[in-house]
Design a protein around this motif. Structure first.
Motif, PDB file in Angstrom:
ATOM      1  N   THR A 118     -15.777 -38.486 108.622  1.00  0.00           N
ATOM      2  CA  THR A 118     -16.938 -37.698 108.235  1.00  0.00           C
ATOM      3  C   THR A 118     -17.614 -37.135 109.485  1.00  0.00           C
ATOM      4  N   SER A 119     -18.424 -36.109 109.283  1.00  0.00           N
ATOM      5  CA  SER A 119     -19.093 -35.484 110.427  1.00  0.00           C
ATOM      6  C   SER A 119     -20.349 -34.749 109.991  1.00  0.00           C
ATOM      7  N   GLY A 120     -21.411 -34.917 110.787  1.00  0.00           N
ATOM      8  CA  GLY A 120     -22.620 -34.122 110.600  1.00  0.00           C
ATOM      9  C   GLY A 120     -22.730 -33.012 111.622  1.00  0.00           C
ATOM     10  N   VAL A 121     -22.085 -33.200 112.792  1.00  0.00           N
ATOM     11  CA  VAL A 121     -22.158 -32.173 113.838  1.00  0.00           C
ATOM     12  C   VAL A 121     -21.481 -30.882 113.392  1.00  0.00           C
TER      13      VAL A 121
ATOM     14  N   ILE B  30     -10.869 -43.563 104.807  1.00  0.00           N
ATOM     15  CA  ILE B  30     -11.440 -42.497 105.626  1.00  0.00           C
ATOM     16  C   ILE B  30     -12.547 -43.105 106.488  1.00  0.00           C
ATOM     17  N   CYS B  31     -12.586 -42.756 107.759  1.00  0.00           N
ATOM     18  CA  CYS B  31     -13.679 -43.198 108.628  1.00  0.00           C
ATOM     19  C   CYS B  31     -14.977 -42.542 108.182  1.00  0.00           C
ATOM     20  N   GLY B  32     -15.947 -43.334 107.781  1.00  0.00           N
ATOM     21  CA  GLY B  32     -17.223 -42.797 107.313  1.00  0.00           C
ATOM     22  C   GLY B  32     -18.335 -42.869 108.331  1.00  0.00           C
ATOM     23  N   LEU B  33     -17.983 -43.157 109.592  1.00  0.00           N
ATOM     24  CA  LEU B  33     -18.993 -43.291 110.647  1.00  0.00           C
ATOM     25  C   LEU B  33     -18.869 -42.212 111.720  1.00  0.00           C
ATOM     26  N   ALA B  34     -18.287 -41.078 111.338  1.00  0.00           N
ATOM     27  CA  ALA B  34     -18.241 -39.899 112.211  1.00  0.00           C
ATOM     28  C   ALA B  34     -17.320 -40.091 113.418  1.00  0.00           C
ATOM     29  N   GLU B  35     -17.356 -39.125 114.309  1.00  0.00           N
ATOM     30  CA  GLU B  35     -16.372 -39.013 115.396  1.00  0.00           C
ATOM     31  C   GLU B  35     -16.260 -40.246 116.294  1.00  0.00           C
ATOM     32  N   PRO B  36     -17.375 -40.857 116.735  1.00  0.00           N
ATOM     33  CA  PRO B  36     -17.223 -41.970 117.684  1.00  0.00           C
ATOM     34  C   PRO B  36     -16.391 -43.141 117.157  1.00  0.00           C
ATOM     35  N   TRP B  37     -16.364 -43.330 115.843  1.00  0.00           N
ATOM     36  CA  TRP B  37     -15.618 -44.431 115.262  1.00  0.00           C
ATOM     37  C   TRP B  37     -14.230 -44.018 114.788  1.00  0.00           C
ATOM     38  N   ALA B  38     -13.907 -42.757 114.895  1.00  0.00           N
ATOM     39  CA  ALA B  38     -12.617 -42.287 114.374  1.00  0.00           C
ATOM     40  C   ALA B  38     -11.410 -42.892 115.100  1.00  0.00           C
ATOM     41  N   PRO B  39     -11.399 -43.011 116.445  1.00  0.00           N
ATOM     42  CA  PRO B  39     -10.205 -43.581 117.089  1.00  0.00           C
ATOM     43  C   PRO B  39      -9.862 -45.000 116.640  1.00  0.00           C
TER      44      PRO B  39
ATOM     45  N   VAL C  79     -10.474 -43.712  91.026  1.00  0.00           N
ATOM     46  CA  VAL C  79     -10.791 -43.955  92.439  1.00  0.00           C
ATOM     47  C   VAL C  79      -9.550 -43.712  93.288  1.00  0.00           C
ATOM     48  N   VAL C  80      -9.678 -42.809  94.245  1.00  0.00           N
ATOM     49  CA  VAL C  80      -8.536 -42.438  95.098  1.00  0.00           C
ATOM     50  C   VAL C  80      -8.768 -42.717  96.568  1.00  0.00           C
ATOM     51  N   GLY C  81     -10.010 -42.989  96.955  1.00  0.00           N
ATOM     52  CA  GLY C  81     -10.270 -43.170  98.369  1.00  0.00           C
ATOM     53  C   GLY C  81     -11.591 -43.856  98.638  1.00  0.00           C
ATOM     54  N   VAL C  82     -11.732 -44.363  99.864  1.00  0.00           N
ATOM     55  CA  VAL C  82     -12.942 -45.039 100.307  1.00  0.00           C
ATOM     56  C   VAL C  82     -13.365 -44.466 101.652  1.00  0.00           C
ATOM     57  N   LYS C  83     -14.613 -44.010 101.722  1.00  0.00           N
ATOM     58  CA  LYS C  83     -15.199 -43.637 103.012  1.00  0.00           C
ATOM     59  C   LYS C  83     -15.851 -44.892 103.580  1.00  0.00           C
TER      60      LYS C  83
END
Length: 307
Positions: free
Chosen positions: A215-218, A195-204, A169-173
C-alpha cells in the motif's frame, strides 16, 4: 478446507494490480468542508500514468472514519468514474456491519473491482464475531473479491486463517509489524494474496516473506517513487529498493508525528505545496501542520528524485 496448493481465483488484471502498488487516495474537501471528489482527477491521472495498478477509495488515508456514511457512499460512487478503468478500484467498507454491508452491496454497481473490509475497531470484538462480520459483508458484496485490512493480528494465526476461509475473501493487507506472524499466516494460507499494508518502508521484509505488492499514500503526490520501489523489488534489487525507500522515509517519518495523527495531514499539505489543494485533514487528525513540520516537508519534497 480449500485447496492449499493453488492461489484462489482472481482475474489476471486484479491479481496483477494487487501484486503491485495499492494507492490509497485522499478525500478532498471544499471550502465548506464537503467532499470534492473531482479534485482527485489530477491525482488519479498521475498515479495511473505512473503505473499504479490499484487505487483505494475510503481507505485510512481517505479519512474513512472521519466521513459520514453518506460522504463515504458519495466517494465510492464518484471515484470509479474518475479512474475510468485506468486502474482497478478497491472500495474500503466498514464501521457498523449494516453500514459496511450497504457499501459492499453497492460497490459492484458503482464500478468498483473489489472491496476492502476495515478491521472493526470495536474494543470488545471477538474473533468469531469478526468472522460473522466479515461473512455478512462479503455476502453483501455480490461476488466482488474481498480483501481484509488487518491492523491487529492479536487474534492469532488460527483465527486469521478462519477469516480467509470465508467465501469471497481473496487477500489480506497485512498492516502490522509482526513479521513472524505474517510468515505463519502465509504458511497456513498460501492460497491467499498477502499484501504489505504498511507502505514502502516495510515492503522489502514482507516481500522476503512472500507478500506481494504494498500500500502507499505517497502515490497521491509522487507515484514514481513508489513505482521505483516496486520495480526494484520485482527484479530482486534490494539495494535499489532501499535507496528508493530512503527518499520516501523522511516523508513517512513526518506522517508518523503526533502519534500518527499527521498521517493524512502531511499528504494533504504536500499536495497543497505542489499546487493541488485538497482541503484540510478533518479532526481528530493533526491540522494544520506546525511551521517546523511544514518547512521539513518542503525540504523533503525538494530532495525527491525526478521521474
Amino acid at each position: 478446507m480449500p485447496d492449499q496448493t493453488a492461489p484462489r481465483s482472481l482475474s489476471p488484471r486484479l491479481a496483477e494490480a494487487l501484486s503491485g502498488v495499492s494507492g490509497i487516495l485522499v478525500t478532498p474537501f471544499d471550502a465548506e468542508d464537503r467532499p470534492a471528489p473531482d479534485r482527485l482527477a489530477p491525482i488519479v491521472a498521475r498515479a495511473a500514468a505512473a503505473g499504479i495498478g490499484a487505487l483505494t477509495v475510503n481507505g485510512n488515508t481517505s479519512e474513512f472514519y472521519g466521513l459520514t456514511f453518506e460522504e463515504a457512499r458519495r466517494m465510492q460512487t464518484a471515484v470509479p468514474q474518475i479512474v475510468g478503468g485506468r486502474s482497478v478500484v478497491v472500495a474500503g467498507v466498514g464501521r457498523s456491519v449494516a453500514e459496511a454491508a450497504q457499501l459492499a452491496r453497492a460497490a459492484k454497481a458503482d464500478g468498483c473491482d473489489a472491496i476492502m473490509i476495515h478491521q472493526p475497531p470495536d474494543p470488545f470484538r471477538a474473533p468469531r464475531g469478526v468472522a460473522a462480520y466479515v461473512a455478512r459483508v462479503a455476502e453483501a458484496a455480490q461476488g466482488l473479491p474481498v480483501l481484509l485490512y488487518l491492523r491487529d493480528d492479536g487474534a492469532g494465526t488460527e483465527a486469521i486463517a478462519a477469516l480467509c476461509d470465508i467465501p469471497g475473501v481473496v487477500g489480506v493487507k497485512w498492516a502490522t509489524p509482526n513479521l513472524m506472524n505474517l510468515a505463519a499466516a502465509r504458511r497456513a494460507r498460501p492460497d491467499i494474496a498477502w499484501i504489505c499494508g504498511l507502505a514502502e518502508p516495510w515492503a522489502p521484509p514482507m516481500t522476503a516473506l512472500g507478500a506481494r505488492g504494498f500500500t502507499s499514500g505517497v502515490i497521491n503526490v509522487a507515484p514514481h517513487l513508489s513505482m521505483r520501489v516496486l520495480r526494484a523489488l520485482q527484479r530482486g534489487d534490494m539495494e535499489d529498493a532501499n535507496a528508493a525507500i530512503a527518499a520516501i522515509a523522511p516523508f513517512e517519518a513526518l506522517r508518523a508525528a503526533e502519534g500518527n495523527g499527521a498521517n493524512v495531514s502531511v499528504v494533504k499539505a504536500a499536495l497543497a505545496l505542489a499546487g493541488e489543494a485538497v482541503g484540510p485533514a478533518r479532526p481528530p487528525a493533526a491540522w494544520p501542520l506546525p511551521a517546523a513540520a511544514l518547512d521539513a516537508l518542503k525540504a523533503v519534497m525538494a530532495a525527491w528524485p525526478q521521474e
